[in-house]
Design an enzyme around this catalytic site. Structure first.
Site, PDB file in Angstrom:
ATOM      1  CB  SER A 271      -0.852  -0.004   1.279  1.00  0.00           C
ATOM      2  OG  SER A 271      -1.407   1.269   1.541  1.00  0.00           O
TER       3      SER A 271
ATOM      4  CE1 TYR B  29      -4.101  -1.920   5.524  1.00  0.00           C
ATOM      5  CE2 TYR B  29      -3.069   0.068   4.660  1.00  0.00           C
ATOM      6  CZ  TYR B  29      -3.746  -1.121   4.443  1.00  0.00           C
ATOM      7  OH  TYR B  29      -4.041  -1.510   3.172  1.00  0.00           O
TER       8      TYR B  29
END
Lengths: 268, 268, 268, 268
Positions: free
Chosen positions: B155, B169
């Site tokens: 990501s 995350y």
């Protein structure tokens, strides 16, 4: 410009400093913080070692009180207890240096999930738990104490892979750097900074073999040194100045960064 | 130069492709791989969804057999079982796309250790376990099948922090990118490559609210779009070409990399 | 999903492709683009070489017309002339590959300003001029031709220094990557993408000595290979797939990026 | 551990410091170096400004001699003259801070080659020339003076693009960071370090408008601040500590790095 003299920019006197993990680098950082006039709290496993380092710190700190906590931040409760001990002893935590670390080397096909997980746990989870407890404390820490500063130990392996069985270590250190970026953003408005130092190999009981004049240390070191423009591995003394910089007012506008202090390794 | 036509460089026909995680991006990748002529194995939880996607894949793949495994790589045994199913069905795993993912949003002071750990587990541990089992298979995979290729989903958060409760995350994705670097090095001499794709927000059931014409989706999206030079969030379709590139011979000399396909987010 | 087959994602047929600099890598890219069905324009100094490569391209392109321009983008006028020739011949420039390059090796204390400047000029100024002229053309290029795509040649030296007299080369390639990031942002809303490929050493007339079985090539290569996990230097063929990917619709949502295709060099 | 007190790690007293460019940041750095007890040489265009700052420096430095050179390092001869003046006055150059800078904003299609080139010249060529002359001096500088330290001014734009006409600025700063990496490697065995600081917007006569309470400054600043987690633009005072750190013994094992001091901009 009086506040911008080197004296004030790097002034840590009277601060309450917490060092978690007092192996080679943690101990060196703690000694420098004591010499800088900080009140110290140190946390680690091993009562004898803690006591011995506390004695050193009292000498370096001209007899200032030193608090010890025989714990790692293995759970939320442990981490809270470490912070609570520092706050109880010194009123707050102003600067925190987390210098825990672990490595298990193994090719991914041969390494057990437990061995991988232990590295992630020590190098990532424990840091997160320490920061969580610190963050909860920072929420009520008086603004007039200045910005709270946290420095953590990453590695050049946070940026570089390695072919010799380092998936766990590289993932843990890269993960830490990502956590530092997120924390830097998250804490920016909360009067706290999070940064990291990324060393290459430095002398410690774990790496001492690489400083040997005989093989395998000699040949492993020589291969490694082809990647380090300075032509030598490092000592904790090479890193202490950066730790102080990251904890001092000098770096108050820097956050979320990892500083590679590596003799040029990452530049090359 | 015959081997260097676009046709051959991006040729995946006849390959055995394993996709772990068939949410939005995994499903899109699997469909493209089927259309490219791969034999497919898909692994995920949820029997009904697996069966439904298998049906789609058979259509996209002109009726080729599709194997399903109702598992995530939660343990060494699970990961081994997924690889074994693909090998049993199609003789080997030539290309693997891991597209699992999880997020729990929460400020570090408020998030539980369990919530943090679940993100690390899904986004880092499961990927490591999938790669471990794949690596064990690659060790005996015939060289004449060409390089084994693994693509994983990172990501833009692997490179960037975020102030709104993303320590887990960001750490998980940065950690994955570090693991990819280490694996790229470790597998280089073993006829296998590891790379990752780093998207920004793309439309999925989880992110659908951000594509809404009403608040809060609208305002959150507009803030986000100030950071994306393309001026729009993405669709799985924007990412599929990169997945194919990472799995095709075209990228055989690239390893350990994360490719940000993000409308300019990381460039800005 | 029909538009997302490998065939369409990597389809370049009928596009007007401009390649500036047809040394080893430019020529390989041009041949792959011709094989992909592009109409080609090539620009470089050296009439004989241009004519010879044009002949190759006509064969690779099944006899399609190939336009040549005997120029480098040394001035705004030169760059404009190159673009104008491509537009005159093929109606537009859809994809552009800039593969010029120069190096002068010298320690900073010993290198002349002229030698330094020549590297910056060839590797940075010429690229900027080519992009300027292309951008002016893109401003009037019909949207229905799809996104205009520009790929440029950076190097692993864009990210890594080198101790052996590379200040000019490293600065030029890092500078190019910064220009690519800025252009990626600037062009995002203008239907054009800018990206780069970052190779390590690949075989060319300039590097052929490093592929030798005798010294100094052999020993220099062996030292270099300790940094390349793949254990071999590269060939233009290793890079062609990435060039096509960067110019094809597959990468339409990626911009401002440099892709290191380097056998793991930057991952290590 | 006596040598590792904050006092010694950040001790610059008695050093010969050269500052090239005494705009806002150069002046702030020079004042801090004077307060730290350095002998100062400052170089810039503008006799009146030089004289005025020299007076300030003498006050900050408790009356120590300050040397001025009315030049920029525009040619090899100019750069040599600047170094020679510092050496003549103070026996050597121990630490050098280069803080020149220029920007011309313009979309690539609209910017003239001259405007682009002027930015590259001021931000890249002048730095290279300053380092070349310094390097020639370092070759004969006595080892017992300690490592020579050079700090240069990059920018967050060295890592990030920008859509609003920044190809020149981004290329120049990225290029500088690449030069710093190469120099760090090249100088590692020559008792000299090269590093850079990467600020975001800081208050100066050039940026003062962005600190305004009225538009356009107000709205431009507010947009910018959405990217800076600290929620404020910076002052030279935020950067001075890092400049001292980069020039002090504390950073002697760090080279080739750029430190972003940016309120979290690059972390976000």
């Amino acid at each position: 410009m009086n506040a911008l003299t080197p004296q004030s920019l790097f002034d840590l006197s009277g601060k309450s400093a917490l060092v978690i993990g007092v192996g080679t680098l943690g101990r060196a950082g703690a000694l420098a913080l004591a010499a800088a006039g900080c009140h110290l709290t140190i946390a680690d496993k091993g009562a004898a070692q803690l006591a011995s380092i506390a004695t050193e710190l009292r000498e370096a700190g001209d007899g200032r009180a030193v608090t010890t906590v025989e714990k790692w931040p293995e759970t939320e409760a442990d981490a809270e207890a470490i912070i609570a001990a520092a706050v109880a002893a010194h009123g707050a935590v102003d600067v925190m240096f987390v210098a825990l670390g672990w490595n298990n080397v193994g090719y991914i096909e041969e390494q057990s999930y437990e061995a991988w997980n232990k590295v992630i746990t020590a190098n990532l989870h424990f840091y997160w738990l320490a920061c969580q407890a610190a963050g909860r404390h920072f929420a009520t820490r008086p603004a007039e104490r200045g910005r709270a500063k946290v420095a953590m130990v990453s590695s050049t392996r946070g940026r570089h892979g390695l072919a010799s069985g380092y998936t766990a270590y590289c993932a843990s250190k890269s993960g830490l750097e990502g956590m530092v970026r997120a924390l830097g953003c998250e804490w920016a408005g909360k009067n706290a900074n999070a940064n990291a130092i990324g060393p290459t190999v430095f002398r410690s009981p774990v790496s001492e073999w690489m400083f040997s004049d005989t093989d395998p240390g000699k040949s492993v070191r020589e291969t490694m040194l082809e990647r380090i423009p300075f032509g030598r591995l490092s000592e904790a003394e090479d890193l202490v100045g950066t730790i102080l910089y990251l904890l001092a007012p000098a770096s108050d506008y820097m956050t979320g960064q990892t500083l590679y202090v590596d003799g040029g390794y990452t530049a090359d």
